[in-house]
Design an enzyme around this catalytic site. Sequence first.
Site, short mmCIF file in Angstrom:
data_model
loop_
_atom_site.label_atom_id
_atom_site.label_comp_id
_atom_site.label_asym_id
_atom_site.label_seq_id
_atom_site.Cartn_x
_atom_site.Cartn_y
_atom_site.Cartn_z
N SER A 1 32.57 48.17 35.58
CA SER A 1 32.74 47.11 36.82
C SER A 1 33.03 47.41 38.12
CB SER A 1 34.55 46.37 36.38
OG SER A 1 34.72 46.20 34.96
N ASN A 2 32.67 46.44 38.53
CA ASN A 2 32.47 46.94 40.30
C ASN A 2 33.61 46.27 41.50
OD1 ASN A 2 29.61 47.87 40.77
ND2 ASN A 2 28.92 45.78 39.66
N GLY B 1 29.52 43.10 29.85
CA GLY B 1 30.66 43.88 27.95
C GLY B 1 29.79 43.59 26.61
N ASP C 1 31.55 53.33 41.75
CA ASP C 1 32.02 54.40 42.22
C ASP C 1 33.61 54.50 43.02
OD1 ASP C 1 29.23 55.60 41.86
OD2 ASP C 1 29.25 54.19 42.96
N LYS D 1 38.86 34.34 24.07
CA LYS D 1 37.13 34.83 23.75
C LYS D 1 36.76 35.95 22.96
CE LYS D 1 33.90 35.51 26.94
NZ LYS D 1 32.08 35.52 26.10
N THR E 1 18.92 53.68 38.41
CA THR E 1 17.85 54.52 38.45
C THR E 1 16.49 53.63 37.46
OG1 THR E 1 18.89 56.59 38.38
CG2 THR E 1 17.15 57.41 36.93
N GLN F 1 29.97 39.41 41.37
CA GLN F 1 29.23 39.16 42.20
C GLN F 1 28.87 37.72 42.12
OE1 GLN F 1 26.81 42.70 42.39
NE2 GLN F 1 26.79 41.99 44.74
N HIS G 1 26.12 52.79 44.02
CA HIS G 1 25.86 52.00 43.24
C HIS G 1 26.04 50.72 44.40
CE1 HIS G 1 24.22 48.33 40.24
NE2 HIS G 1 25.21 47.96 40.15
N ASP H 1 40.15 40.91 25.81
CA ASP H 1 40.08 40.75 27.00
C ASP H 1 41.10 39.49 27.11
OD1 ASP H 1 36.38 39.10 28.41
OD2 ASP H 1 38.53 37.91 28.51
N1 LIG Z 1 27.31 48.69 36.73
C1 LIG Z 1 26.93 48.24 36.83
O1 LIG Z 1 25.86 48.29 36.96
C2 LIG Z 1 27.23 46.10 37.04
C3 LIG Z 1 25.71 45.83 36.47
C4 LIG Z 1 26.09 44.51 36.55
C5 LIG Z 1 27.63 43.70 36.63
N2 LIG Z 1 28.77 44.83 36.18
C6 LIG Z 1 29.98 44.78 37.04
O2 LIG Z 1 31.02 43.90 35.11
C7 LIG Z 1 31.78 43.54 35.64
C8 LIG Z 1 31.99 41.83 34.52
O3 LIG Z 1 30.87 41.05 35.33
P1 LIG Z 1 30.40 39.69 33.90
O4 LIG Z 1 29.18 39.97 34.22
O5 LIG Z 1 30.35 40.58 32.81
O6 LIG Z 1 31.55 38.92 34.67
P2 LIG Z 1 32.13 38.08 33.27
O7 LIG Z 1 32.77 36.92 34.24
O8 LIG Z 1 31.15 37.91 32.59
O9 LIG Z 1 32.99 39.02 32.02
C9 LIG Z 1 33.93 39.76 32.78
C10 LIG Z 1 35.18 39.33 31.49
O10 LIG Z 1 35.94 40.18 31.60
C11 LIG Z 1 37.39 40.01 31.58
N3 LIG Z 1 38.77 40.43 32.27
C12 LIG Z 1 38.83 39.54 33.71
N4 LIG Z 1 40.31 40.32 34.22
C13 LIG Z 1 40.26 41.03 32.40
C14 LIG Z 1 41.29 42.00 32.32
N5 LIG Z 1 42.46 42.40 33.27
N6 LIG Z 1 41.75 42.15 31.02
C15 LIG Z 1 40.86 42.27 30.49
N7 LIG Z 1 39.71 41.60 30.36
C16 LIG Z 1 39.29 41.04 32.07
C17 LIG Z 1 37.07 38.05 32.11
O11 LIG Z 1 37.78 37.66 31.06
C18 LIG Z 1 35.87 37.92 31.69
O12 LIG Z 1 35.36 37.71 29.95
C19 LIG Z 1 31.86 42.56 37.26
O13 LIG Z 1 32.39 43.82 37.19
C20 LIG Z 1 29.98 43.23 37.69
O14 LIG Z 1 29.97 43.01 39.21
C21 LIG Z 1 28.42 46.11 36.81
#
Ligand SMILES: NC(=O)c1ccc[n+]([C@@H]2O[C@H](COP(=O)([O-])OP(=O)(O)OC[C@H]3O[C@@H](n4cnc5c(N)ncnc54)[C@H](O)[C@@H]3O)[C@@H](O)[C@H]2O)c1
Length: 317
Positions: free
Chosen positions: A121-122, A17, A125, A42, A151, A84, A177, A37
């Site tokens: 978020s993963n 984010g 899809d 945070k 891509t 992950q 994805h 958040d």
């Molecule tokens: N789509 C993609 O290509 C791609 C690539 C990388 C990561 N991701 C996904 O993005 C997501 C975030 O990854 P990250 O590395 O930033 O993780 P992170 O742990 O650094 O950040 C996640 C944030 O979400 C917050 N959070 C958790 N539950 C919440 C809720 N109910 N309401 C509000 N905030 C909430 C946490 O407090 C944390 O600050 C993961 O699901 C990850 O798998 C997707």
Amino acid sequence: MKAKNRKVVLIGAGMVGMSFAYQLYSSGVCEELGLIDFFPEKAEGEAMDLNHAGALVPPIKVTSGGYEQCADADVIVIAGGLPQKPGETRLDLVDKNIKVVKDMSEQIVKSGFDGVIVIASNPVDVLTNALQKFTGFPRNKIVGSGTTLDTSRFRYMLGDKLNIAPNSVRGYIVGEHGDTQLAAWSNVYVYGKRFDDFLATSKYTAEDFAEVEEKVMRAAYEVINRKRATYYAIGLALFTIVKAILRDENTELAVSGYCEGQYGIEGLYIGTPAIIGREGVREIVELPLNKEETAKMQHSAKVLKETLEKAYASLEK
Ligand SMILES: NC(=O)c1ccc[n+]([C@@H]2O[C@H](COP(=O)([O-])OP(=O)(O)OC[C@H]3O[C@@H](n4cnc5c(N)ncnc54)[C@H](O)[C@@H]3O)[C@@H](O)[C@H]2O)c1
């Protein structure tokens, strides 16, 4: 009269984010950015840190707080939830993150939000499908980041192998994805030449490129093994999608878009090129896949549908 400020709200101020938010903040593409958040402090700290560069960027105000920030937003970006861990697949996250998305959906609807939601978020899809179901919003206004990142990885890795700039290689990763994604080789162009024609007059063989596709699929695992997470590239992918929406660009991007018969897939969000503008997905671009690619795409859809059904069932337990 001053035009209405363009406003984006980010839910989930973690690594993904905030990589997105940092790019958005310095871009001049919007004038307001709200952060939400699970840990309010945070989000507050992140807002303070960004605002302190206020004299160095085009005018923008960053706030933090709750879902009331969504009421007048144009775009919401969801990057909250669990990431992950080393060794985990994206699909392993589903039971936990579908609950998170359900809770977010209820609060977004309650806020009166009436714009486009982009989710990363993963498993993205599966969660894109769930987000549309839980919010009941129009299908075009829910956009998954889909295979935008894959891509870009594909074009970068292919360009690297051929010593050609990634922007002179055109092609897509489609499908999930995740592990069942595929490269749409029959639609790849290298500086304007169809890939088959390019191969016929080059020193390379098709086998040389099978490893590129494998490396793209495994890219996230390789990064996570080394630095525990991926975030800069997905941050830029999210920024590219959000910019296309706010500026009504009608840009072609490989998002998770809703298929209604395309590729023989009925009623499912899955990674495919689509035209992205002010209303979210303007239209799905159905690539003319060959028989083998179509079969792989349909397999990917089947895996996603099965995972989605199991995830919905897990909510009832
Ligand atoms: N789509 C993609 O290509 C791609 C690539 C990388 C990561 N991701 C996904 O993005 C997501 C975030 O990854 P990250 O590395 O930033 O993780 P992170 O742990 O650094 O950040 C996640 C944030 O979400 C917050 N959070 C958790 N539950 C919440 C809720 N109910 N309401 C509000 N905030 C909430 C946490 O407090 C944390 O600050 C993961 O699901 C990850 O798998 C997707």
